[in-house]
Design a protein around this motif. Structure first.
Motif, PDB file in Angstrom:
ATOM      1  N   MET A  31       3.275  -0.174  -0.579  1.00 18.46           N
ATOM      2  CA  MET A  31       2.439   0.547   0.331  1.00 18.46           C
ATOM      3  C   MET A  31       0.960   0.444  -0.093  1.00 18.46           C
ATOM      4  SD  MET A  31       2.646   2.714   2.826  1.00 18.46           S
ATOM      5  CE  MET A  31       1.758   3.959   3.524  1.00 18.46           C
ATOM      6  N   ILE A  32       0.694   0.599  -1.373  1.00 23.40           N
ATOM      7  CA  ILE A  32      -0.671   0.515  -1.873  1.00 23.40           C
ATOM      8  C   ILE A  32      -1.221  -0.884  -1.615  1.00 23.40           C
ATOM      9  CG2 ILE A  32      -2.057   0.584  -3.973  1.00 23.40           C
ATOM     10  CD1 ILE A  32      -0.333   2.818  -4.960  1.00 23.40           C
ATOM     11  N   LYS A  33      -0.356  -1.896  -1.755  1.00 22.31           N
ATOM     12  CA  LYS A  33      -0.801  -3.265  -1.498  1.00 22.31           C
ATOM     13  C   LYS A  33      -1.211  -3.431  -0.040  1.00 22.31           C
ATOM     14  CE  LYS A  33       1.830  -5.701  -4.992  1.00 22.31           C
ATOM     15  NZ  LYS A  33       2.840  -6.696  -5.273  1.00 22.31           N
ATOM     16  N   LYS A  34      -0.470  -2.818   0.872  1.00 25.86           N
ATOM     17  CA  LYS A  34      -0.813  -2.900   2.299  1.00 25.86           C
ATOM     18  C   LYS A  34      -2.134  -2.194   2.578  1.00 25.86           C
ATOM     19  CE  LYS A  34       3.794  -3.354   4.228  1.00 25.86           C
ATOM     20  NZ  LYS A  34       4.775  -2.803   5.130  1.00 25.86           N
ATOM     21  N   VAL A  35      -2.361  -1.048   1.989  1.00 30.48           N
ATOM     22  CA  VAL A  35      -3.602  -0.294   2.196  1.00 30.48           C
ATOM     23  C   VAL A  35      -4.789  -1.091   1.644  1.00 30.48           C
ATOM     24  CG1 VAL A  35      -4.846   1.814   1.535  1.00 30.48           C
ATOM     25  CG2 VAL A  35      -2.454   1.952   2.199  1.00 30.48           C
ATOM     26  N   ILE A  36      -4.611  -1.660   0.453  1.00 30.95           N
ATOM     27  CA  ILE A  36      -5.681  -2.470  -0.135  1.00 30.95           C
ATOM     28  C   ILE A  36      -5.938  -3.703   0.739  1.00 30.95           C
ATOM     29  CG2 ILE A  36      -6.321  -3.892  -2.116  1.00 30.95           C
ATOM     30  CD1 ILE A  36      -4.867  -1.866  -3.882  1.00 30.95           C
ATOM     31  N   PHE A  37      -4.886  -4.336   1.218  1.00 32.43           N
ATOM     32  CA  PHE A  37      -5.029  -5.511   2.090  1.00 32.43           C
ATOM     33  C   PHE A  37      -5.772  -5.148   3.377  1.00 32.43           C
ATOM     34  CE2 PHE A  37      -3.381  -8.200   5.512  1.00 32.43           C
ATOM     35  CZ  PHE A  37      -3.849  -9.434   5.065  1.00 32.43           C
ATOM     36  N   ILE A  38      -5.417  -4.049   3.992  1.00 32.78           N
ATOM     37  CA  ILE A  38      -6.076  -3.607   5.231  1.00 32.78           C
ATOM     38  C   ILE A  38      -7.538  -3.256   4.941  1.00 32.78           C
ATOM     39  CG2 ILE A  38      -6.132  -1.780   6.979  1.00 32.78           C
ATOM     40  CD1 ILE A  38      -3.065  -1.779   6.858  1.00 32.78           C
ATOM     41  N   PHE A  39      -7.786  -2.579   3.831  1.00 29.52           N
ATOM     42  CA  PHE A  39      -9.150  -2.192   3.473  1.00 29.52           C
ATOM     43  C   PHE A  39     -10.023  -3.424   3.255  1.00 29.52           C
ATOM     44  CE2 PHE A  39     -12.310  -0.947   0.228  1.00 29.52           C
ATOM     45  CZ  PHE A  39     -12.996   0.004   0.964  1.00 29.52           C
TER      46      PHE A  39
END
Length: 185
Positions: free
Chosen positions: A1-9
């Motif tokens: 989940m953190i990877k997805k948030v960082i990717f989106i950011f």
């Protein structure tokens, strides 16, 4: 989940980064006119002169009154003729009145006197600076029998920067007209 948030950011940062839009100034036309070729104006009046082939001449309301039309510039030089009949001073006053009526809008008025004694041609050439309705004017006389005036008008709003190329072109034509102006004998 953190990877997805960082990717989106990071994706949003990359997409949103760009140059700020800067308004561009309006472009102005670069007006260039052909080199003038001069032709002699012959008429039934007391005078003759040379004018540019970029202009055409049409008769005005009275005898010996003419328009030098510059259709591509939407400009006219209005030429008038008056015989002098013990009213020389009044003609001078009227010509100067036409010039100085433009002082409301003109930022400066340059006056140049000229004389060609061998041809009995004398007068003043006026260049009006600023948002004047008439940028160039002159009068010519032999001081005894004849009096000619000319006024430049554009069929547009007076915008000095936009009209400058046309005014300079016609100014050179008017100076050539003065240089070649002659009274008929």
């Amino acid at each position: 989940m953190i990877k997805k948030v960082i990717f989106i950011f990071i994706s949003l940062l990359l997409i949103s980064c760009g140059k700020d839009p800067v308004p561009k100034p309006y472009g102005e036309l670069r007006l260039e006119y052909p080199a003038p070729k001069y032709q002699k104006f012959e008429n039934n009046c007391a005078y003759t002169f040379e004018y540019s082939n970029f202009a055409n001449i049409t008769a005005a309301k009275k005898p010996c009154w003419y328009y030098l039309n510059y259709p591509k510039m939407k400009a006219k030089v209005f030429v008038t003729y008056y015989p002098i009949q013990n009213d020389f001073a009044e003609h001078i006053k009227e010509a100067e009145k036409m010039v100085y009526e433009h002082t409301i809008k003109a930022s400066a008025i340059d006056t140049k006197s000229f004389e060609y004694p061998e041809k009995k041609v004398y007068g003043n050439f006026y260049e009006l600076k600023g948002q004047s309705a008439s940028n160039l004017q002159f009068y010519i006389t032999d001081s005894t029998k004849h009096f000619v005036t000319a006024y430049l008008y554009f069929n547009s709003r007076p915008k000095p920067d936009s009209l400058a190329p046309a005014v300079n072109y016609i100014k050179n034509d008017m100076k050539h007209l003065l240089d070649t102006f002659e009274w008929k004998k």
